[in-house]
Design an enzyme around this catalytic site. Structure first.
Site, PDB file in Angstrom:
ATOM      1  N   TYR A 125       0.816  -1.215   0.000  1.00 49.27           N
ATOM      2  CA  TYR A 125       0.000   0.000   0.000  1.00 49.27           C
ATOM      3  C   TYR A 125       0.854   1.272   0.000  1.00 49.27           C
ATOM      4  O   TYR A 125       0.320   2.367   0.116  1.00 49.27           O
ATOM      5  CB  TYR A 125      -0.911   0.039   1.222  1.00 49.27           C
ATOM      6  CG  TYR A 125      -2.049  -0.963   1.210  1.00 49.27           C
ATOM      7  CD1 TYR A 125      -2.058  -2.031   0.321  1.00 49.27           C
ATOM      8  CD2 TYR A 125      -3.113  -0.838   2.086  1.00 49.27           C
ATOM      9  CE1 TYR A 125      -3.082  -2.954   0.323  1.00 49.27           C
ATOM     10  CE2 TYR A 125      -4.148  -1.751   2.091  1.00 49.27           C
ATOM     11  CZ  TYR A 125      -4.129  -2.809   1.207  1.00 49.27           C
ATOM     12  OH  TYR A 125      -5.155  -3.717   1.215  1.00 49.27           O
ATOM     13  N   ASP A 225      -2.657 -17.067   6.037  1.00 55.82           N
ATOM     14  CA  ASP A 225      -3.782 -17.902   5.596  1.00 55.82           C
ATOM     15  C   ASP A 225      -4.259 -18.792   6.745  1.00 55.82           C
ATOM     16  O   ASP A 225      -5.458 -18.915   7.011  1.00 55.82           O
ATOM     17  CB  ASP A 225      -3.431 -18.730   4.346  1.00 55.82           C
ATOM     18  CG  ASP A 225      -2.011 -19.255   4.352  1.00 55.82           C
ATOM     19  OD1 ASP A 225      -1.237 -18.911   5.274  1.00 55.82           O
ATOM     20  OD2 ASP A 225      -1.649 -20.027   3.445  1.00 55.82           O
ATOM     21  N   ASP A 249      -5.343  -5.076   6.736  1.00 53.15           N
ATOM     22  CA  ASP A 249      -6.562  -4.600   6.102  1.00 53.15           C
ATOM     23  C   ASP A 249      -7.568  -5.750   5.994  1.00 53.15           C
ATOM     24  O   ASP A 249      -8.743  -5.633   6.358  1.00 53.15           O
ATOM     25  CB  ASP A 249      -6.199  -4.057   4.708  1.00 53.15           C
ATOM     26  CG  ASP A 249      -7.318  -3.257   4.082  1.00 53.15           C
ATOM     27  OD1 ASP A 249      -8.306  -2.968   4.777  1.00 53.15           O
ATOM     28  OD2 ASP A 249      -7.200  -2.919   2.886  1.00 53.15           O
TER      29      ASP A 249
END
Ligand code: NAD
Length: 364
Positions: A125, A225, A249
């Site tokens: 980002y 994950d 996020d």
């Protein structure tokens, strides 16, 4: 003494949410000296096209604490998000999103109590991107190939993922400090170090170093994950999750979903000596001015602010009053009712009235 706080009402549903929140905060008995400043598209014409006038930043720098409503980012409007600019200019590197279940909220989970700490300035980002087909992208691809890398397809757009020792250290140190101040037991670093050795691997190495300097709080780590799977299977095993920007996020939205969605998810963005408290959700422009949406996320952000200001008793009373109103199930907005068209749903300001009554203050 009254706490001097910058109040940014925002736009869309922001003004009605911040007004409801200001009322419940004042009803706790804590005293505030609000320094109100407006930002966003509605005020940009008055400030030569600038949606984030300098006086807003000056006020936040002076008070060090802001309560902010959401602000719209017009699509294709030619100006950068005020929210992102605020975080960049004030170097608000640490985002905190507590996700806690309250009895009476409709959700698949009933015993969640997690805090997601997200690094806010680095990672994919950071905004370092090269568009497919441009000379820059081509040059970068050639450079990569000269240095032993190989792209499977040359028609690629490329985003760069910087994770630094400095950025990783300050977010993990912040997570430990947050855990300690807020009586939390464990910090879990979230990463994908098995695949991205020089970025996530660095992050994990630094996190482990910081953990060794903070042995009063437990530490472990999870691959992102696996983290997501474990969160939905055994959320009670986790406490504070510290994540680089992208995983933070995603994981914070997973956690928000587990506690009833956007209407219940508060947040704060911390820098060195500066913090802005604001809900996770946006300005929902289609509901603006209708006295309809849920003020809980904004109010819980206000409750976080009370804790930050060391108004611990006021924070607890406010949280209990909110929890009680939710548990009773009467004075709730449409999104918290079993059906969205439930005729018993009340408006934003009526939720504030109900909470103020629970605080033992008569609503005129
Ligand atoms: P949004 O969060 O504003 O709204 C999405 C939907 O969620 C709404 O239509 C509504 O159904 C629901 N919702 C949101 N808040 C709610 C509440 N308090 N009570 C009940 N329901 C609620 O997301 P969006 O539509 O993607 O964004 C709208 C604008 O907000 C965009 O311009 C975006 O850039 C901006 N935004 C601002 C912030 C911020 O100020 N920090 C954060 C996110 C989005």
């Amino acid at each position: 003494m009254a706490h001097r706080v910058t109040l940014i009402p925002g736009d869309g549903i922001g003004p009605e949410l911040t007004e409801a929140t200001r009322r419940v905060l004042e009803a706790t008995g804590a005293e505030f000296d609000w320094d109100v400043h407006h930002a966003g598209a509605d005020v940009m014409d008055e400030h030569g096209g600038n949606p984030l006038p300098e006086h807003v930043l000056e006020s936040i720098r002076e008070t060090g604490v802001a309560l902010k409503g959401p602000i719209t980012t017009p699509i294709g409007g030619g100006f950068r998000s005020v929210n992102v600019t605020l975080r960049k200019v004030l170097d608000l590197f640490g985002q905190v999103r507590p996700c806690k279940s309250y009895a009476g909220v409709r959700s698949r989970f009933d015993d969640v109590d997690l805090v997601v700490v997200r690094e806010n300035t680095e990672d994919l980002y950071a905004g370092i991107e090269y568009e497919e087909g441009t000379d820059d992208a081509q040059e970068l691809i050639e450079w990569i190939e000269r240095h032993g890398g190989k792209l499977r397809h040359p028609d690629a757009g490329i985003s760069i993922k910087p994770l630094s020792v400095t950025g990783s250290r300050r977010i993990v140190e912040f997570a430990f400090e947050y855990a300690r101040r807020n009586g939390r037991r464990k910090v879990t670093a979230v990463h994908k170090a098995n695949i991205m050795k020089f970025t996530d691997g660095l992050y994990l190495r630094v996190a482990r170093e910081v953990a060794e300097e903070n042995t009063d709080v437990q530490f472990d780590d999870r691959i992102v994950d696996n983290m997501c799977m474990q969160l939905v299977q055994r959320p009670e095993e986790y406490d504070v999750l510290v994540c680089p920007n992208l995983y933070g996020d995603i994981v914070s939205d997973v956690c928000a979903g587990m506690i009833g969605g956007l209407g219940m998810a508060p947040g704060a963005n911390f820098g060195e000596g500066t913090v802005i408290f604001e809900p996770t959700h946006g300005s929902a422009p289609k509901y603006a001015g209708q006295n309809k949406v849920n003020p809980m996320a904004q109010m819980l952000s206000g409750m976080m602010m009370l804790r930050y200001l060391e108004e611990t008793e006021a924070a607890e009373r406010l949280e209990n009053a909110i929890a009680e109103v939710i548990r009773e199930g009467k004075s709730l907005t449409y999104d918290m009712k079993p059906r969205r068209d439930d005729p018993t749903a009340v408006g934003t300001s009526e939720v504030a009235d109900a909470i103020i009554e629970k605080l033992g203050v008569r609503v005129a």
